[in-house]
Design a protein around this motif. Structure first.
Motif, short mmCIF file in Angstrom:
data_model
loop_
_atom_site.label_atom_id
_atom_site.label_comp_id
_atom_site.label_asym_id
_atom_site.label_seq_id
_atom_site.Cartn_x
_atom_site.Cartn_y
_atom_site.Cartn_z
N UNK A 98 0.88 -1.16 0.00
CA UNK A 98 0.00 0.00 0.00
C UNK A 98 0.92 1.20 0.00
N UNK A 99 1.04 1.85 -1.14
CA UNK A 99 2.04 2.90 -1.29
C UNK A 99 3.41 2.24 -1.27
N UNK A 100 4.30 2.72 -0.42
CA UNK A 100 5.63 2.13 -0.30
C UNK A 100 5.70 1.13 0.84
N UNK A 101 4.57 0.91 1.53
CA UNK A 101 4.56 0.04 2.71
C UNK A 101 4.08 -1.36 2.36
N UNK A 102 4.76 -2.36 2.96
CA UNK A 102 4.29 -3.74 2.84
C UNK A 102 3.17 -3.95 3.84
N UNK A 103 2.16 -4.68 3.42
CA UNK A 103 1.05 -4.99 4.31
C UNK A 103 1.32 -6.33 4.98
N UNK A 104 1.19 -6.37 6.31
CA UNK A 104 1.32 -7.62 7.04
C UNK A 104 0.02 -8.40 6.88
N UNK A 105 0.13 -9.59 6.30
CA UNK A 105 -1.07 -10.39 6.08
C UNK A 105 -1.48 -11.07 7.38
N UNK A 106 -0.51 -11.58 8.10
CA UNK A 106 -0.75 -12.06 9.46
C UNK A 106 0.40 -11.54 10.31
N UNK A 107 0.30 -11.67 11.60
CA UNK A 107 1.26 -11.08 12.53
C UNK A 107 2.70 -11.48 12.19
N UNK A 108 3.51 -10.49 11.80
CA UNK A 108 4.92 -10.71 11.51
C UNK A 108 5.20 -11.32 10.14
N UNK A 109 4.17 -11.55 9.33
CA UNK A 109 4.36 -12.18 8.02
C UNK A 109 3.75 -11.29 6.94
N UNK A 110 4.59 -10.86 6.00
CA UNK A 110 4.11 -9.95 4.96
C UNK A 110 4.21 -10.53 3.56
N UNK A 111 4.68 -11.76 3.41
CA UNK A 111 4.83 -12.35 2.08
C UNK A 111 3.97 -13.60 1.95
N UNK A 112 3.51 -13.82 0.74
CA UNK A 112 2.75 -15.03 0.41
C UNK A 112 3.67 -15.90 -0.43
N UNK A 113 3.80 -17.17 -0.06
CA UNK A 113 4.65 -18.09 -0.82
C UNK A 113 3.79 -18.77 -1.88
N UNK A 114 4.31 -18.75 -3.13
CA UNK A 114 3.61 -19.35 -4.26
C UNK A 114 4.53 -20.40 -4.85
N UNK A 115 3.98 -21.59 -5.13
CA UNK A 115 4.80 -22.71 -5.58
C UNK A 115 5.40 -22.49 -6.97
N UNK A 116 4.61 -21.94 -7.90
CA UNK A 116 5.12 -21.77 -9.26
C UNK A 116 4.52 -20.52 -9.90
N UNK A 117 5.09 -20.13 -11.02
CA UNK A 117 4.64 -18.93 -11.73
C UNK A 117 3.21 -19.11 -12.25
N UNK A 118 2.81 -20.34 -12.52
CA UNK A 118 1.45 -20.58 -13.02
C UNK A 118 0.38 -20.28 -11.97
N UNK A 119 0.76 -20.30 -10.70
CA UNK A 119 -0.20 -20.01 -9.64
C UNK A 119 -0.22 -18.52 -9.26
N UNK A 120 0.59 -17.71 -9.90
CA UNK A 120 0.70 -16.30 -9.53
C UNK A 120 -0.58 -15.53 -9.82
N UNK A 121 -1.11 -15.63 -11.02
CA UNK A 121 -2.31 -14.88 -11.39
C UNK A 121 -3.51 -15.29 -10.53
#
Length: 153
Positions: A98-121
């Motif tokens: 959001x702007x230049x800030x990362x949004x924390x999705x859950x407490x202390x975690x701001x990234x979502x892990x995706x297995x492959x590029x096909x699952x990105x969209x």
């Protein structure tokens, strides 16, 4: 001489008339949600274009001054930066910003892990639906407060 019908046609009487008023301003929470949803749409388009092997650029209008001294608006490309990257484990990690800030999705975690590029969209579309449904409103509000604090200095 023939005269027209003496009964007036009542077009306005066929309409449903109400006393509704237009809202003066939108709810700030809804505006922030819409802003993030627009940025999510950009990320989805970027991911789709990368999957197709094409370039995705947004455009914006910039005011420029001609050598004659006249100001005019020109359309210039604006680069869209990807919010995802490849990790050491050869998986993708995705930050929501959001702007230049990362949004924390859950407490202390701001990234979502995706297995492959096909699952990105599909992952981006799922997050966009969550944003539009209001599931990330608290996190967006926290990021917006931090963003405003940066301007107050």
């Amino acid at each position: 001489m023939s005269t027209a019908s003496s009964t007036p046609v009542a077009f306005l009487q066929s309409l449903k008339v109400t006393a509704a008023k237009k809202a003066v301003g939108n709810n700030p929470q809804v505006l922030r949600r819409m802003k993030l949803a627009r940025k999510m749409w950009e990320q989805i388009q970027l991911a789709k274009s990368q999957a197709d092997g094409t370039n995705f650029t947004m455009t914006r209008f910039r005011s420029v001054t001609d050598p004659d001294g006249r100001r005019r608006s020109v359309e210039v490309p604006r680069r869209v930066r990807a919010w995802w990257w490849t990790t050491e484990a050869n998986k993708l990690a995705l930050n929501i910003r959001y702007g230049a800030r990362k949004i924390e999705i859950s407490k202390g975690k701001s990234a979502v892990e995706i297995a492959s590029i096909s699952e990105l969209v599909p992952t981006l579309e799922l997050i966009k639906q969550a944003v539009e449904a209001g599931e990330l409103d608290a996190q967006i509000e926290a990021a917006a407060v931090k963003l405003r604090e940066g301007f107050a200095k």
